[in-house]
Design a protein around this motif. Structure first.
Motif, PDB file in Angstrom:
ATOM      1  N   LYS A 116       0.844  -1.200   0.000  1.00  0.00           N
ATOM      2  CA  LYS A 116       0.000   0.000   0.000  1.00  0.00           C
ATOM      3  C   LYS A 116       0.876   1.246   0.000  1.00  0.00           C
ATOM      4  O   LYS A 116       1.956   1.261   0.606  1.00  0.00           O
ATOM      5  CB  LYS A 116      -0.918   0.017   1.219  1.00  0.00           C
ATOM      6  N   VAL A 129      -8.510  -1.793  -4.829  1.00  0.00           N
ATOM      7  CA  VAL A 129      -7.655  -2.926  -4.487  1.00  0.00           C
ATOM      8  C   VAL A 129      -7.523  -3.830  -5.699  1.00  0.00           C
ATOM      9  O   VAL A 129      -8.512  -4.115  -6.377  1.00  0.00           O
ATOM     10  CB  VAL A 129      -8.249  -3.722  -3.305  1.00  0.00           C
ATOM     11  N   ILE A 201      -9.300  -5.461   4.334  1.00  0.00           N
ATOM     12  CA  ILE A 201      -8.648  -4.465   3.483  1.00  0.00           C
ATOM     13  C   ILE A 201      -8.927  -3.043   3.935  1.00  0.00           C
ATOM     14  O   ILE A 201      -8.108  -2.132   3.710  1.00  0.00           O
ATOM     15  CB  ILE A 201      -9.039  -4.664   2.006  1.00  0.00           C
ATOM     16  N   GLY A 206      -8.096   0.363   2.131  1.00  0.00           N
ATOM     17  CA  GLY A 206      -8.692  -0.106   0.897  1.00  0.00           C
ATOM     18  C   GLY A 206     -10.202  -0.166   0.955  1.00  0.00           C
ATOM     19  O   GLY A 206     -10.796  -0.206   2.037  1.00  0.00           O
TER      20      GLY A 206
END
Length: 558
Positions: A116, A129, A201, A206
């Motif tokens: 990330k 994502v 996530i 995300g």
């Protein structure tokens, strides 16, 4: 060089130099997920952007001992910080396609790598994502950072990348055709990883509603399988299939899984497996050493490395929340039984090089194949060994050969075309045509053709040479990922660097918008990537698929 420093500080400084880290405070970023807290690493990308990496993150229990040949089991929560600063082992495999293959890896391999940006471009909004499934014919591959490095995507500071591993070969696809070993374990591992992404996530910044599932080769076929699987419904919102298709003959479900399971048992020396119950057979195979099981793939081939992918899916008896696929995927796809999400698919000119080059660059293999051409060649391409198949294959690819010896110096390179069509291009064409022509399909579709010839080519791993075989299977991957273990980095301002930037933008935009061609039905546009990187996409009709090729393989596979 480092006077009066403790060993621990010295290691820290050396690590910072090697990996491009710029300060002790960034060495171990921490993120807590549903199972516990992760300590990762900070990196500086090749393009100078900072990103965090969480490596070797477990998404299921190690499938060892009694969990061998079982569906993936969720990992148990841990206390303290999990060390996510280094990669874990690849799954047990033997990659026959590359030179000098050997069995390597571990059964304890159900891990993912997550990357990330440190400073997202739009910090107020959750990031899209991208979850990548590697190829390798269901018998090889890994999530290795050296092959699927995130630098090119991290340079955008717009997306999170997750690269997953899954059980391969006999460990991922063994089945007795009943509940003793249901099969499809590798595909179920992939679903388990997607469920992990959905659960966790958001903790990394995300958006669980913006998950793009993409894969290449067998990984691409896997993505198309997930588009049809009830086990994966709702786990992703866009799909990208690169140089692969679930409709390929090599991906069709094993018709007699119990018989194949018995052959597998015989290959490792288990006596009289046909007299065993399914449970006894599975129990016996659980006692076999993993390396010995990995080596057994060689005993399931009829010649050289063929069939290339002996292990693949099976049709399961339906059990709620456990079954990956309970019907032939070609039937499901033809009737429109896929999840209603945007779909992108594409291919390169010379897809068949992954299998053909090992033959055409080896005179003894050519001679051996030629000696058995009327028997081996139809089987290599998934055709029935009958007079019709032999006649059609000879006339299309080997017209100047004889009945006994099909291959000549003049037609040898036609093997590459045959592999491209049979293994990849035909199945993609059929997938697209059925999708586009289905009366109930309202999902957007996007097609691409990667025809950029750069300095890097995966052909070298099959030939150990620098010869030019055109744009080959997997060559597009090095423009999406930084593959520092395979190739040198692109020179700044080079055509390769420009193409990489263009391809990354192409996928990043899709991850956010899912924008494809909403009018793509009988007339679809194919976006072509060429060496003229400064020009707009070249547009063709979907009818640009070789209609003669489509008709040929449709007839031969009937």
């Amino acid at each position: 060089m480092y006077p009066r420093l403790s060993i621990s500080v010295l290691i820290l400084l050396i690590s910072s130099e090697i990996f491009g880290l710029e300060g002790a405070q960034d060495i171990a970023p921490k993120t807590c997920v549903s199972d516990g807290c992760l300590r990762g690493r900070s990196f500086t990308s090749y393009g100078g952007k900072r990103y965090e990496a969480y490596l070797g993150v477990p998404f299921a229990k190690p499938p060892v001992d009694k969990l061998r040949f079982k569906n993936p089991v969720p990992v148990e929560p841990w206390t303290g910080d999990y060390d996510a600063s280094f990669e874990r082992s690849k799954c047990v495999q033997k990659n026959d396609i590359w030179l000098n293959p050997k069995v390597e890896g571990s059964e304890d391999c159900l891990y993912l790598n997550l990357y990330k940006p440190v400073t997202p471009k739009n910090p107020e909004k959750p990031m899209a994502v991208m979850v990548f499934i590697h190829g390798g014919g269901y018998f090889s591959g890994s999530a290795s950072m050296g092959e699927f490095g995130p630098d090119r995507l991290m340079d955008t500071e717009e997306v999170i990348l997750v690269v997953i591993q899954y059980r391969l070969g006999v460990f991922g696809f063994f089945s007795t055709g009943d509940q003793a070993a249901t099969g499809n374990f590798g595909l179920k591992d992939q679903s388990a990883a997607l469920r992990w992404v959905q659960r966790n996530i958001a903790q990394f910044g995300g958006d669980p509603a913006l998950v793009t599932l993409l894969g290449q080769s067998a990984g691409g076929a896997s993505v198309q399988m997930h588009m049809m699987s009830p086990l994966s419904k709702g786990l992703f919102s866009r799909a990208v299939v690169m140089s692969g298709s679930a409709l390929g003959f090599w991906n069709q479900p094993i018709k007699e899984p119990l018989k194949f399971a018995q052959q597998q048992a015989e290959s490792v020396g288990i006596t009289a497996p046909a007299s065993m119950s399914s449970e006894e057979l599975v129990d016996a195979l659980r006692q076999v050493d993993a390396i010995k099981l990995g080596e057994s793939i060689d005993k399931l081939k009829f010649w050289f490395i063929y069939p290339i992918a002996p292990y693949h899916s099976v049709i399961e008896k339906h059990v709620d929340n456990e079954t990956f696929i309970s019907e032939d995927p070609s039937i499901v796809w033809a009737r429109g039984g896929y999840h209603p999400i945007p779909w992108r698919t594409g291919f390169v000119p010379n897809e068949g090089t992954f299998a053909s080059l090992a033959i055409i660059t080896n005179a003894s293999l050519v001679a051996e194949l030629n000696e058995h051409s009327s028997s081996y060649i139809p089987r290599i391409f998934g055709c029935k060994e009958n007079e019709k198949s032999r006649k059609m294959l000879r006339e299309r690819f080997f017209p100047d050969g004889t009945d006994e010896h099909w291959i000549t110096d003049a037609n040898l390179n036609n093997l590459q075309q045959a592999f491209s069509e049979a293994y990849i291009t035909y199945a993609i064409a059929m997938s697209v045509k059925q999708y586009a022509n289905h009366e109930t399909t309202k999902n957007p579709l996007d097609l691409y053709y990667f025809n950029f010839k750069g300095n890097h080519s995966h052909s070298k791993f099959a030939t150990n040479s620098g010869s030019d075989y055109g744009v080959c299977h997997s060559d597009d991957l090095s423009y999406l990922f930084r593959s520092k273990d395979l190739f040198d980095d692109f020179e700044p301002n080079s055509p390769e660097a420009a193409m990489s930037e263009k391809l990354v933008e192409y996928y990043t935009q899709f991850a956010y918008d899912g924008v494809t061609n909403p009018t793509c039905r009988k007339k679809c546009e194919i976006q072509e990537f060429t060496n003229d990187v400064n020009q707009p996409f070249k547009i063709n009709s979907i009818d640009g698929f070789d209609q003669e090729m489509v008709a040929f393989w449709t007839e031969i596979y009937k």
